[in-house]
Design a protein around this motif. Structure first.
Motif, PDB file in Angstrom:
ATOM      1  N   PHE A  52      30.123 -17.498 -17.138  1.00  0.00           N
ATOM      2  CA  PHE A  52      30.283 -17.186 -15.718  1.00  0.00           C
ATOM      3  C   PHE A  52      30.644 -15.717 -15.540  1.00  0.00           C
ATOM      4  CE2 PHE A  52      32.415 -17.286 -11.568  1.00  0.00           C
ATOM      5  CZ  PHE A  52      31.478 -17.999 -10.841  1.00  0.00           C
ATOM      6  N   ASP A  53      29.936 -15.028 -14.645  1.00  0.00           N
ATOM      7  CA  ASP A  53      30.154 -13.614 -14.377  1.00  0.00           C
ATOM      8  C   ASP A  53      30.931 -13.478 -13.058  1.00  0.00           C
ATOM      9  OD1 ASP A  53      30.074 -10.890 -14.416  1.00  0.00           O
ATOM     10  OD2 ASP A  53      27.950 -10.743 -13.857  1.00  0.00           O
ATOM     11  N   ALA A  54      32.235 -13.278 -13.149  1.00  0.00           N
ATOM     12  CA  ALA A  54      33.098 -13.232 -11.969  1.00  0.00           C
ATOM     13  C   ALA A  54      32.794 -12.062 -11.032  1.00  0.00           C
ATOM     14  CB  ALA A  54      34.561 -13.216 -12.393  1.00  0.00           C
ATOM     15  N   PRO A  55      32.606 -10.834 -11.530  1.00  0.00           N
ATOM     16  CA  PRO A  55      32.296  -9.737 -10.601  1.00  0.00           C
ATOM     17  C   PRO A  55      30.986  -9.959  -9.832  1.00  0.00           C
ATOM     18  CG  PRO A  55      32.991  -8.859 -12.706  1.00  0.00           C
ATOM     19  CD  PRO A  55      32.831 -10.331 -12.876  1.00  0.00           C
ATOM     20  N   ALA A  56      29.999 -10.549 -10.480  1.00  0.00           N
ATOM     21  CA  ALA A  56      28.733 -10.834  -9.801  1.00  0.00           C
ATOM     22  C   ALA A  56      28.926 -11.893  -8.723  1.00  0.00           C
ATOM     23  CB  ALA A  56      27.685 -11.285 -10.808  1.00  0.00           C
ATOM     24  N   TYR A  57      29.773 -12.882  -9.001  1.00  0.00           N
ATOM     25  CA  TYR A  57      30.061 -13.933  -8.018  1.00  0.00           C
ATOM     26  C   TYR A  57      30.775 -13.354  -6.799  1.00  0.00           C
ATOM     27  CZ  TYR A  57      32.093 -18.191  -6.033  1.00  0.00           C
ATOM     28  OH  TYR A  57      32.464 -19.197  -5.187  1.00  0.00           O
ATOM     29  N   GLU A  58      31.747 -12.475  -7.043  1.00  0.00           N
ATOM     30  CA  GLU A  58      32.472 -11.848  -5.950  1.00  0.00           C
ATOM     31  C   GLU A  58      31.529 -10.991  -5.095  1.00  0.00           C
ATOM     32  OE1 GLU A  58      36.411  -9.030  -5.283  1.00  0.00           O
ATOM     33  OE2 GLU A  58      35.586  -9.278  -7.289  1.00  0.00           O
ATOM     34  N   LYS A  90      38.233 -11.633   3.813  1.00  0.00           N
ATOM     35  CA  LYS A  90      38.641 -10.852   2.642  1.00  0.00           C
ATOM     36  C   LYS A  90      38.452 -11.695   1.396  1.00  0.00           C
ATOM     37  CE  LYS A  90      41.832  -8.079   5.235  1.00  0.00           C
ATOM     38  NZ  LYS A  90      43.168  -7.691   5.540  1.00  0.00           N
ATOM     39  N   ILE A  91      37.854 -11.098   0.386  1.00  0.00           N
ATOM     40  CA  ILE A  91      37.627 -11.771  -0.886  1.00  0.00           C
ATOM     41  C   ILE A  91      38.424 -11.018  -1.942  1.00  0.00           C
ATOM     42  CG2 ILE A  91      35.908 -12.429  -2.590  1.00  0.00           C
ATOM     43  CD1 ILE A  91      33.868 -12.468  -0.288  1.00  0.00           C
ATOM     44  N   LYS A  92      39.278 -11.765  -2.652  1.00  0.00           N
ATOM     45  CA  LYS A  92      40.156 -11.144  -3.636  1.00  0.00           C
ATOM     46  C   LYS A  92      40.079 -11.921  -4.940  1.00  0.00           C
ATOM     47  CE  LYS A  92      45.026 -10.226  -4.463  1.00  0.00           C
ATOM     48  NZ  LYS A  92      46.373 -10.512  -3.995  1.00  0.00           N
ATOM     49  N   ARG A  93      39.822 -11.200  -6.027  1.00  0.00           N
ATOM     50  CA  ARG A  93      39.784 -11.818  -7.348  1.00  0.00           C
ATOM     51  C   ARG A  93      41.167 -11.703  -7.974  1.00  0.00           C
ATOM     52  NH1 ARG A  93      36.606  -9.177 -11.816  1.00  0.00           N
ATOM     53  NH2 ARG A  93      35.973  -7.952 -10.026  1.00  0.00           N
ATOM     54  N   GLU A  94      41.664 -12.824  -8.457  1.00  0.00           N
ATOM     55  CA  GLU A  94      42.975 -12.837  -9.090  1.00  0.00           C
ATOM     56  C   GLU A  94      42.803 -12.812 -10.604  1.00  0.00           C
ATOM     57  OE1 GLU A  94      45.025 -16.206  -7.522  1.00  0.00           O
ATOM     58  OE2 GLU A  94      44.801 -15.521  -5.463  1.00  0.00           O
ATOM     59  N   ILE A 146      38.810 -20.575  -5.207  1.00  0.00           N
ATOM     60  CA  ILE A 146      37.804 -21.095  -6.124  1.00  0.00           C
ATOM     61  C   ILE A 146      38.278 -20.776  -7.533  1.00  0.00           C
ATOM     62  CG2 ILE A 146      35.395 -21.021  -6.846  1.00  0.00           C
ATOM     63  CD1 ILE A 146      36.013 -19.572  -3.561  1.00  0.00           C
ATOM     64  N   ASP A 147      38.492 -21.819  -8.323  1.00  0.00           N
ATOM     65  CA  ASP A 147      38.964 -21.676  -9.699  1.00  0.00           C
ATOM     66  C   ASP A 147      37.755 -21.779 -10.626  1.00  0.00           C
ATOM     67  OD1 ASP A 147      40.260 -21.661 -12.111  1.00  0.00           O
ATOM     68  OD2 ASP A 147      41.272 -23.586 -11.832  1.00  0.00           O
ATOM     69  N   TYR A 148      37.433 -20.679 -11.304  1.00  0.00           N
ATOM     70  CA  TYR A 148      36.289 -20.673 -12.212  1.00  0.00           C
ATOM     71  C   TYR A 148      36.729 -20.443 -13.653  1.00  0.00           C
ATOM     72  CZ  TYR A 148      36.906 -15.699 -11.235  1.00  0.00           C
ATOM     73  OH  TYR A 148      37.436 -14.453 -11.054  1.00  0.00           O
ATOM     74  N   SER A 149      37.929 -20.905 -13.997  1.00  0.00           N
ATOM     75  CA  SER A 149      38.489 -20.643 -15.327  1.00  0.00           C
ATOM     76  C   SER A 149      37.718 -21.338 -16.449  1.00  0.00           C
ATOM     77  CB  SER A 149      39.955 -21.052 -15.379  1.00  0.00           C
ATOM     78  OG  SER A 149      40.105 -22.417 -15.060  1.00  0.00           O
ATOM     79  N   ARG A 150      37.241 -22.556 -16.222  1.00  0.00           N
ATOM     80  CA  ARG A 150      36.529 -23.269 -17.294  1.00  0.00           C
ATOM     81  C   ARG A 150      35.217 -22.587 -17.672  1.00  0.00           C
ATOM     82  NH1 ARG A 150      37.636 -29.670 -15.940  1.00  0.00           N
ATOM     83  NH2 ARG A 150      39.896 -29.501 -15.955  1.00  0.00           N
ATOM     84  N   PRO A 151      34.337 -22.271 -16.728  1.00  0.00           N
ATOM     85  CA  PRO A 151      33.112 -21.566 -17.120  1.00  0.00           C
ATOM     86  C   PRO A 151      33.375 -20.142 -17.613  1.00  0.00           C
ATOM     87  CG  PRO A 151      32.844 -22.561 -14.963  1.00  0.00           C
ATOM     88  CD  PRO A 151      34.270 -22.702 -15.334  1.00  0.00           C
TER      89      PRO A 151
END
Length: 126
Positions: A34-40, A61-65, A23-28
């Protein structure tokens, strides 16, 4: 003479992941909404494994890059549509569903984009 039964082996038997979604969330994220840690954390708590939420163990497994991407790797059957459903639920919960949409950019990738809002201001003023 009867044929011997065919034994099907899955990719998980060989040690490879059965499903890998990105899932690419770079634009928001670049827009600062967009809050990436909350999404993870939301995905970790919401994905169901054997009918129970929050118990991913080694199966999912969920991994944030670093480059604003999240990778979900599963050794059990996991639907791409389910990932999209959970992403839309997260956006709705955080009141971002009106501005951000989930788009499939390729077979195993989703991308979060802003809605294209084009207003004809010239006709509004006249």
């Amino acid at each position: 003479m009867p044929k011997a039964p065919v034994v099907k082996t899955s990719k998980t038997a060989a040690g490879k992941p059965a499903h890998k979604f990105t899932i690419d969330y770079s634009r928001p994220a670049n827009g600062g909404v967009f809050d990436a840690p909350a999404y993870e954390k939301f995905l970790t708590e919401s994905i169901k494994v054997e009918g129970k939420t929050g118990q991913l163990a080694d199966k999912v497994k969920i991994k944030r890059e670093a480059d604003n991407k999240l990778t979900v790797t599963s050794s059990i059957p996991l639907s791409k549509r389910y990932i999209k459903y959970l992403t839309k639920r997260f956006l709705k919960k955080n009141s971002m569903r009106d501005w951000i949409r989930v788009v499939a950019s390729s077979k195993d990738n989703y991308e979060l984009r802003f809605f294209n809002v084009t207003q004809d201001e010239a006709t509004d003023e006249e």
